[in-house]
Design a protein around this motif. Structure first.
Motif, PDB file in Angstrom:
ATOM      1  N   LEU A   1       0.831  -1.208   0.000  1.00 52.33           N
ATOM      2  CA  LEU A   1       0.000   0.000   0.000  1.00 52.33           C
ATOM      3  C   LEU A   1       0.863   1.254   0.000  1.00 52.33           C
TER       4      LEU A   1
ATOM      5  N   GLY B   1       0.966   3.275  -3.410  1.00 49.41           N
ATOM      6  CA  GLY B   1      -0.101   4.267  -3.354  1.00 49.41           C
ATOM      7  C   GLY B   1      -1.389   3.795  -4.001  1.00 49.41           C
ATOM      8  N   ILE B   2      -1.563   2.487  -4.167  1.00 41.03           N
ATOM      9  CA  ILE B   2      -2.785   1.990  -4.796  1.00 41.03           C
ATOM     10  C   ILE B   2      -3.960   2.105  -3.822  1.00 41.03           C
ATOM     11  N   ARG B   3      -5.159   2.112  -4.368  1.00 35.72           N
ATOM     12  CA  ARG B   3      -6.373   2.191  -3.560  1.00 35.72           C
ATOM     13  C   ARG B   3      -6.623   0.855  -2.877  1.00 35.72           C
TER      14      ARG B   3
ATOM     15  N   HIS C   1      -6.478   5.000   2.530  1.00 34.30           N
ATOM     16  CA  HIS C   1      -6.389   6.151   1.627  1.00 34.30           C
ATOM     17  C   HIS C   1      -5.374   7.159   2.145  1.00 34.30           C
TER      18      HIS C   1
ATOM     19  N   ARG D   1      -2.164   6.174   0.805  1.00 40.36           N
ATOM     20  CA  ARG D   1      -2.084   6.617  -0.595  1.00 40.36           C
ATOM     21  C   ARG D   1      -1.658   8.083  -0.646  1.00 40.36           C
TER      22      ARG D   1
ATOM     23  N   LEU E   1      -0.680   6.893  -9.573  1.00 40.70           N
ATOM     24  CA  LEU E   1      -1.904   6.866  -8.783  1.00 40.70           C
ATOM     25  C   LEU E   1      -3.141   6.531  -9.611  1.00 40.70           C
TER      26      LEU E   1
END
Length: 312
Positions: free
Chosen positions: A157, A161-163, A258, A261, A282
């Motif tokens: 994560l 930076g992935i959701r 988040h 992220r 992103l």
């Protein structure tokens, strides 16, 4: 009194349009169920307001009705952010009406809305991000498969930076260990490749080769991350994990996935990455969405200056 739309009171012609619009949002735009519900709720509110003003067909919608509806939202105490979002929903709907021939003109194209207050997202400092991973490592000192999985999820994560929805949707085959890249299916089913570093690579290797086989159950398919019962992990479990581990980092803001992220994007920009590259990583459709992170880094720089400079 509530402003919730009473859809059962809408004229049949409006109900048909609403049903067509739902199919458009679901099938053509491929929006998430949550987003579809939000758009439909706003549009149903517009149509109900129009009905109360004596209109019974979408062709009768005009700018005055839309402005009256927005004014009602303000009277009901809705926030500037909510009103801005609902104005956007109105403009998207009227544009669709015009584009599909259901209306002769796009009456919402001139609809203004209050600018939402820009709130800077809470982010971790780099040392707090390291402490977050360390907290997961300490919690997994018994070598349990769940603990190993938690380290791998947090590493990935923060590294990418992935959701959170993108994380739980990953399959084992989506990880390219030769290039240290993960293939992600983002919003609108747009695929992108996101690189990750050596710490995340080591954590993923240990999870996939040593721990996942001990936890995975029939029915998990190719899911990269599985829950305690061996099936594909869900978003709620990941959010719970992040909040639990963040609570163990002294002084860190209470963030969820988040927030990681946001932190990844901020640290990339602070480290010298260009805005376009961060946008690609992103999966932002618009560069304007990525640009808000420059406000975060500027704000952090200003605070550091005020704390450190003798003539701040």
């Amino acid at each position: 009194m509530t402003d919730e739309p009473e859809q059962d009171l809408l004229p049949e012609a409006m109900m048909r349009v609403l049903a067509d619009y739902e199919r458009h949002l679901t099938s053509e735009r491929d929006l998430t169920p949550h987003t579809v519900r939000a758009y439909l709720g706003d549009v149903a509110g517009i149509l109900e307001h129009a009905r109360r003003r004596g209109l019974d067909d979408v062709t009768q919608l005009d700018l005055r009705t839309l402005r009256s509806w927005l004014a009602q939202q303000q009277t009901l105490g809705r926030s500037r952010t909510t009103i801005a979002r609902r104005a956007t929903a109105a403009r998207v709907f009227t544009a669709w009406l015009a584009r599909t021939g259901r209306a002769s003109t796009d009456v919402g194209s001139s609809l203004g809305s209050p600018k939402a207050h820009r709130t800077l997202p809470s982010v971790l400092r780099a040392d707090e991000a390291s402490d977050l991973i360390a907290a997961a490592v300490a919690a997994a000192d018994d070598g349990s498969p769940v603990g190993v999985r938690d380290i791998a999820m947090l590493e990935l994560l923060y590294a990418t930076g992935i959701r959170v929805g993108e994380l739980v949707g990953l399959d084992v085959d989506d990880v390219d260990r030769d290039r240290n890249v993960v293939r992600v299916l983002g919003k609108g089913r747009k695929e992108r490749a996101v690189p990750f570093g050596r710490p995340a690579a080591r954590a993923l290797d240990f999870w996939v080769r040593q721990a996942r086989p001990l936890l995975v159950a029939d029915g998990a398919g190719g899911a990269l991350f599985v829950g305690a019962r061996g099936r594909r992990i869900d978003q709620r479990a990941v959010r719970t994990l992040v909040h639990r581990r963040i609570a163990e980092v002294p002084g860190a803001p209470d963030i969820g996935p988040h927030g990681l992220r946001h932190s990844a994007a901020t640290h990339l920009l602070e480290g010298g990455a260009d805005l376009r590259s961060v946008q690609e990583l992103l999966g932002h459709a618009s560069l304007a969405t990525t640009q808000r992170y420059t406000h975060v880094t500027t704000d952090r720089l200003r605070r550091a200056y005020q704390q450190a400079h003798p003539r701040a």
